[in-house]
Enzyme design. Structure first.
Site: not given
Ligand code: 8YV
Length: 320
Positions: A237-239, A263, A268, A286-289
């Site tokens: 869930t990082a990169r 994720d 991407e 990529h919906i972690g946050s």
């Molecule tokens: C975001 C992320 O979706 O914070 C990060 O580094 O990868 C994610 O939380 C994204 O960057 C929102 O700008």
């Protein structure tokens, strides 16, 4: 005094945009499209500050071409690998990020990825959704139980620590590798490994929570995947840049890795079609946050950093 001019590159929550418009002379991206390099530079040409997401790439070349008037890049992300921090420093541009506020949401997605992979979530969903579920037996769609297993955290920072806490809730034993050993209050009984190899050898589930740097790019390669216990689960869930996706496809195909919950991807948006063709992957875009609460908190945190800067104070989350 004139209000600072601010470019917000992507659509943020109503609350964040309303507060931004109250305090800044804001230029929005009305249809939320991704700027090309040239459009990014053009839009940055008449502002004092930019509030970008990880979808805007401030490479050394782009930073070199930025107008002298741009003073601060206040990121809406904790990760800053889309910004060349050395180039920003060299040009005297302040850079901030949004730590802490997305740790809970991202740790939740790590649990979703872990369980989705372990219990064959994507495969099961597809079967029912496509009307192809025509058989049941005790031998049907058997997955891996995580209770009592070892949860390996690579990068025991803010998100890693919350993910470990959630995994404890599943009765998992926590192991970690990190640049520094945490103090006992933060460690909460987690077992520290001073080498990555030590962590890999015991990770029934390996969950990645470290940033992308030149040292961590393709860190999880064929050699390292081979060091995991047979039938391990990989969670990222990082990169995407942390994982050699070809090597992961090999390990998923051979069964060395039972399943992966991802994720994030090297490319991407889009992902990896060869990974997506496998049954034993659980994939998210990529919906972690991406929760209502966290999107508000990230936007407000980025605005807090801008407010501090324009008051002449040091922004709390300055990274360059
Ligand atoms: C975001 C992320 O979706 O914070 C990060 O580094 O990868 C994610 O939380 C994204 O960057 C929102 O700008």
């Amino acid at each position: 005094m004139a209000r600072p001019r601010l470019l917000i590159t992507r659509r943020l929550t109503d609350g964040v945009q309303t507060r931004a418009a109250r305090d800044y002379d804001v230029e929005f991206n009305e249809d939320d499209h991704v700027f090309s390099r040239d459009e990014l530079l053009e839009r940055c040409s008449a502002v004092d500050a930019v509030l970008p997401c990880h979808s805007e790439h401030f490479s050394a070349e782009v930073i070199g071409a930025l107008p002298a008037g741009l003073k601060i890049i206040a990121n809406h992300s904790v990760g800053t690998d889309h910004v060349d921090l050395d180039a920003a420093r060299a040009k005297g541009i302040v850079v901030t990020n949004t730590p802490d506020v997305l740790s809970d949401a991202t740790a939740e997605i790590a649990m979703l990825c872990m369980l989705g992979a372990a219990r064959r979530g994507a495969e099961g969903d597809r079967l029912v959704r496509e009307g192809k579920w025509s058989f049941w037996s005790p031998a049907f769609m058997v997955g891996r139980q995580v209770t009592g297993k070892r949860f390996g955290v690579l990068g025991m920072g803010r998100v890693g620590q919350v993910a470990a806490e959630r995994a404890r809730g599943f009765g998992m034993e926590i192991h970690y590798h990190n640049r520094r050993r945490l103090d006992p209050a933060e460690e909460k009984g987690a077992i520290f490994h001073d080498t990555l190899e030590g962590l890999l050898a015991v990770s029934d589930v390996l969950s990645l929570h470290c940033p992308t740097t030149p040292d961590t790019r393709d860190l999880i390669n064929a050699d390292r995947l081979a060091q995991l216990p047979d039938g391990a689960i990989l969670v990222n869930t990082a990169r995407g840049a942390l994982v050699d996706e070809d090597a992961l496809i090999g390990a998923l195909t051979s069964g060395k890795v039972f399943a992966a919950g991802l994720d994030v991807f090297k490319d991407e948006p889009g992902g990896n079609a060869r990974l997506a063709a496998l049954d034993n992957v659980f994939l998210l875009p990529h919906i972690g946050s991406a929760t209502f609460e966290t999107r508000d908190a990230m936007g407000f945190r980025a605005l807090d950093n801008l407010d501090a800067y324009f008051r002449g104070e040091a922004p709390g989350d300055r990274v360059a």
